[in-house]
Design a protein around this motif. Structure first.
Motif, PDB file in Angstrom:
ATOM      1  N   ARG A  91       6.578 -56.410   3.598  1.00 16.43           N
ATOM      2  CA  ARG A  91       5.701 -55.482   2.873  1.00 16.43           C
ATOM      3  C   ARG A  91       6.262 -55.215   1.478  1.00 16.43           C
ATOM      4  N   SER A  96       0.476 -58.992   2.388  1.00 22.14           N
ATOM      5  CA  SER A  96      -0.678 -58.239   2.880  1.00 22.14           C
ATOM      6  C   SER A  96      -1.295 -58.874   4.126  1.00 22.14           C
ATOM      7  N   ASP A 121       0.459 -53.632  11.297  1.00 27.26           N
ATOM      8  CA  ASP A 121      -0.955 -53.322  11.446  1.00 27.26           C
ATOM      9  C   ASP A 121      -1.253 -52.931  12.889  1.00 27.26           C
ATOM     10  N   ALA A 156      -7.126 -61.411   1.342  1.00 28.53           N
ATOM     11  CA  ALA A 156      -5.708 -61.506   1.013  1.00 28.53           C
ATOM     12  C   ALA A 156      -4.960 -62.310   2.061  1.00 28.53           C
TER      13      ALA A 156
END
Length: 160
Positions: A91, A96, A121, A156
């Motif tokens: 990150r 992403s 996520d 992305a």
């Protein structure tokens, strides 16, 4: 023959019906049995191209070298660099990609909480229900990318 620790293991190029062409997954897992068995119930049936590494430092090196991935599936407890530090570094590099953690750490334990808070996520249990959820999440992510591309957007990808 299994790859040496830290060596990426490519699969055949993929992009099943739920996925845009070129969709790629990076799988970081130190346990050789899991590295061999997890793809057979997840990536292979979905027709996904994937690479595997045996620890987080190898994953970070691949992205730092310019490799791009749509999704990254990480174990938490790995030698050299564990999942928590790997997620933080990815990150921090601007990655992403959809990062999905797989762990045997019990819910509520400090190590799992740190892993989740590092920038995942999703965090899934490393059991049959977790693997079924992984397949579902990958399909959903692939469909989102297909829709974005059809609408002219550029979803992305993991970037170094």
């Amino acid at each position: 023959a299994p790859a040496a620790a830290g060596s990426p293991v490519p699969s055949s190029p993929g992009g099943g019906p739920c996925f845009p062409g070129g969709y790629r997954v990076l799988h970081a897992e130190d346990d050789e049995f899991v590295r061999l068995s997890l793809p057979l119930s997840t990536f292979v049936p979905l027709g996904l191209a994937f690479e595997q590494v045996a620890d987080g430092s190898a994953a970070v090196e691949l992205l730092a070298a310019g490799q791009r991935y749509d999704a990254i599936v990480l174990d938490n407890q790995m030698p050299t660099m564990g999942g928590t530090e790997t997620v933080r570094r990815l990150r921090g590099m601007g990655c992403s990609a959809c990062i999905i953690g797989l762990t045997g750490d019990p819910a509520g334990c400090a190590e799992r909480e740190e892993f989740c808070a590092a920038g995942l996520d999703f965090c899934l249990d490393k059991d049959s229900a977790g693997l079924a959820r992984l397949v579902s999440l990958l399909k959903d992510h692939g469909r989102q990318q297909l829709r974005a591309r059809a609408a002219g957007g550029h979803p992305a990808l993991a970037a170094a």
